[in-house]
Scaffold this active site. Structure first.
Site, PDB file in Angstrom:
ATOM      1  N   ASP A   1       0.695  -1.166   0.114  1.00 48.11           N
ATOM      2  CA  ASP A   1       0.016  -0.203   0.102  1.00 48.11           C
ATOM      3  C   ASP A   1       0.829   1.364  -0.096  1.00 48.11           C
ATOM      4  OD1 ASP A   1      -2.779   1.204   0.444  1.00 48.11           O
ATOM      5  OD2 ASP A   1      -1.879   1.979   2.209  1.00 48.11           O
TER       6      ASP A   1
ATOM      7  N   GLU B   1       1.392  -0.439  -5.087  1.00 45.06           N
ATOM      8  CA  GLU B   1       0.277   0.593  -5.256  1.00 45.06           C
ATOM      9  C   GLU B   1       1.048   1.836  -5.755  1.00 45.06           C
ATOM     10  OE1 GLU B   1      -3.478   2.924  -3.417  1.00 45.06           O
ATOM     11  OE2 GLU B   1      -1.793   2.335  -2.351  1.00 45.06           O
TER      12      GLU B   1
ATOM     13  N   ASP C   1     -10.748   1.990  -3.622  1.00 51.24           N
ATOM     14  CA  ASP C   1     -10.444   3.497  -3.622  1.00 51.24           C
ATOM     15  C   ASP C   1     -11.126   4.409  -4.658  1.00 51.24           C
ATOM     16  OD1 ASP C   1      -8.557   3.246  -1.559  1.00 51.24           O
ATOM     17  OD2 ASP C   1      -7.029   2.654  -2.939  1.00 51.24           O
TER      18      ASP C   1
END
Length: 586
Positions: free
Chosen positions: A339, A368, A435
């Protein structure tokens, strides 16, 4: 010649080894350049450097090209006999010939000038340890992303007191808990297998006070509201029995406010043994005024509850490497998604890769990153990244009706010329996620929804759908995209038709090797500017053609080849928002 449009460098995505034998060479030019030759050979062919040698190379044409918006991307593959290469380029326009070296452009007169330097491009050595190597299984994988709290509540005995009744419809917030758990995912493995899924990506499952779990409290402990270690071990084992891989989410850029090292810092300040685990500017903290926004310490996106970890600190790096090693050794996970990966130190990412590949050489390390990720994809950090640029490019074409199929071609080619070919094979392709706004709520019609999904499944890389995509689930921007999965309605058969369509696309992706291939081009046969045409070419005389009518009028198509998938196609007519995928022998 448009000199400003020409660019090459002897590294990264412009010059790199595909494997131990093959070297890829790419160069950008303007549209005024009609052909490109590469003059290439071994650097020591005529003697050692500086020894008065007169180096000459073999001239080869660069035959393959892709169109970008303002440039042409030329590409070729060479097999240097001695694993090294020296080269320069010949660039021919309608009426000019120029030679392109590392230090710029020279004319033919300058090229032949006695004593003038010729600063060639050089790839010094194809070191096996420097060749980007990616897990081969990823390109064959179709991922299914699960937000555990909203997927399926199978074990009510571990529900906290504040769990709400399951909701089949309606908006949700991060403050709400619905009790989805690991047992629920385990019980739906047969459903995922029947859908054609071969990889599960779970958002964080470690202990955390939130529903999303991106504010981790304990990285070694599975959140008790999701289940036990034994439940997760069993989930992974049963997934593997169905040939389904499992990937966990690693939140190492920041932690939660209840993480013990952070609590120690809040209490003791500079006297804490964990003081250097975080990036702190001022203490004590004044949370009433927004400590992160006032730069008392760094955090994720100014969120006081998510202090940023210092991955430059060796102790922090060792801690999180141990976390990942535990996930692999204890649970046998197949991948780890990092992340906010672009904020982690490169030192940490390199050490993490080195240690994890020792344990499981084909573990998939995914970052990410929402932008150009070349610095993380040189073979010593991540295998791939989440391909948000592709998602945005696809979305833009359907939103902006002024864009033509040439614009679509330029956007797609940009996404696949930015990295190495082996990296393109394992990019994590998606259209929505936890997201973003859900795809179904982003498009104007269900037909546009399926056109974008069809595009996803024909692109190089590894496609991922967000849970609920198979039923065209709606949802606004985060957190509304994290709605509950309506199992009662699914079991009633309400969504059978949409599930069947996605099954067909997944099955087609799994069974037709050309759809996974990186070898594609845009024929542009039809005059209509909103008709997308993509050909995936095989090594023999075969190809898979994809035609999508994004215009307001029907188009006629010759009925030839084997039809693999279609929507709104009948008797040679492809209707508005229609899709045709067929296999041709050429």
């Amino acid at each position: 010649m448009d000199f400003n449009a020409v660019y090459h460098r002897a590294n990264d995505n412009f010059c790199y080894p595909l494997d131990k034998e093959r070297l890829i060479i790419n160069i950008k030019t303007g549209y005024d350049v009609k052909y490109v030759n590469i003059v290439q050979g071994d650097p020591f062919k005529e003697g050692i450097l500086g020894g008065g040698e007169t180096w000459t190379g073999e001239i080869l044409n660069i035959p393959f090209k892709k169109r970008l918006k303002n440039q042409i991307w030329w590409t070729t593959t060479l097999e240097p006999q001695f694993k090294r290469l020296k080269y320069y380029f010949e660039l021919q326009t309608e009426d000019e010939l120029w030679y392109y070296f590392e230090d710029g452009f020279v004319s033919q007169r300058q090229l032949n000038m006695e004593g003038r330097s010729r600063q060639c491009f050089v790839f010094p050595w194809m070191n096996p340890s420097d060749i980007p190597v990616v897990p081969q299984w990823v390109n064959d994988t179709v991922w299914y992303q699960i937000f555990p709290d909203r997927f399926y509540n199978a074990d009510a005995s571990i529900n906290p007191s504040y769990v709400l009744p399951w909701r089949n419809k309606g908006k949700v917030s991060n403050e709400e808990f619905y009790g989805g758990d690991l047992q629920g995912i385990k019980e739906k493995l047969n459903y995922l297998q029947e859908l054609g899924i071969s990889g599960i990506y779970l958002t964080p499952i470690n202990e955390s006070p939130s529903s999303h779990k991106y504010d981790t409290t304990d990285y070694f402990k599975i959140d008790s509201h999701f289940g036990s270690e034994e439940t997760f071990q069993s989930l992974v084992q049963e997934a593997h029995q169905r040939n389904i891989k499992v990937m966990l989410d690693g939140v190492f850029n920041h932690c939660g406010s209840k993480f013990e090292p952070w609590l120690d810092v809040v209490e003791k300040g500079p006297d804490s043994e964990y003081w250097e685990w975080f990036l702190i500017e001022e203490w004590p903290f004044d949370f009433s005024k927004g400590a992160a926004r006032n730069k008392q310490y760094y955090s994720f996106a100014f969120c006081d509850q998510m202090p940023k970890l210092n991955t430059n600190n060796p102790k922090v790096r060792d801690y999180f490497i141990q976390v990942c090693e535990t996930w692999i050794k204890k649970y046998d996970v197949d991948g780890i998604r990092l992340d906010v990966a672009n904020e982690l130190s490169h030192t940490f990412c390199k050490e993490l890769r080195k240690e994890l590949k020792k344990i499981k050489p084909d573990v998939y390390i995914l970052g990410e990153i929402w932008h150009d990720a070349m610095p993380w994809l040189r073979g010593d950090e991540f295998d791939g990244v989440m391909n948000y640029p592709l998602a945005e490019s696809i979305k833009d074409f359907w939103i902006d009706k002024s864009l033509s199929k040439e614009d679509f071609e330029f956007m797609i080619n940009r996404c696949y010329t930015g990295y190495m070919q082996q990296t393109n094979d394992v990019l994590f392709n998606l259209l929505d996620s936890h997201d973003t706004k859900r795809l179904r709520s982003e498009v104007h019609s269900i037909d546009e929804f399926y056109q974008q999904l069809a595009t996803l499944f024909i692109m190089p890389g590894s496609p991922c759908i967000f849970y609920g995509t198979e039923i065209a689930m709606e949802g606004g921007h985060d957190p509304d995209c994290r709605r509950c999965m309506p199992w009662e309605e699914i079991e009633q058969g309400i969504y059978d038709e949409s599930i069947e369509i996605l099954k067909q696309l997944i099955c087609l992706r799994q069974q037709e090797p050309l759809l996974k291939s990186r070898n594609f081009h845009f024929p542009n046969f039809y005059e209509n500017p909103r008709v997308i045409e993509i050909s995936k070419l095989g090594w023999i005389d075969n190809a898979v053609d994809i035609i999508m009518n994004c215009s307001e009028e029907e188009i006629s198509i010759e009925e030839e080849g084997e039809i693999l998938f279609h929507r709104h196609f009948s008797e040679g007519i492809l209707g508005k928002n229609g899709i045709l995928i067929r296999k041709d022998i050429r």
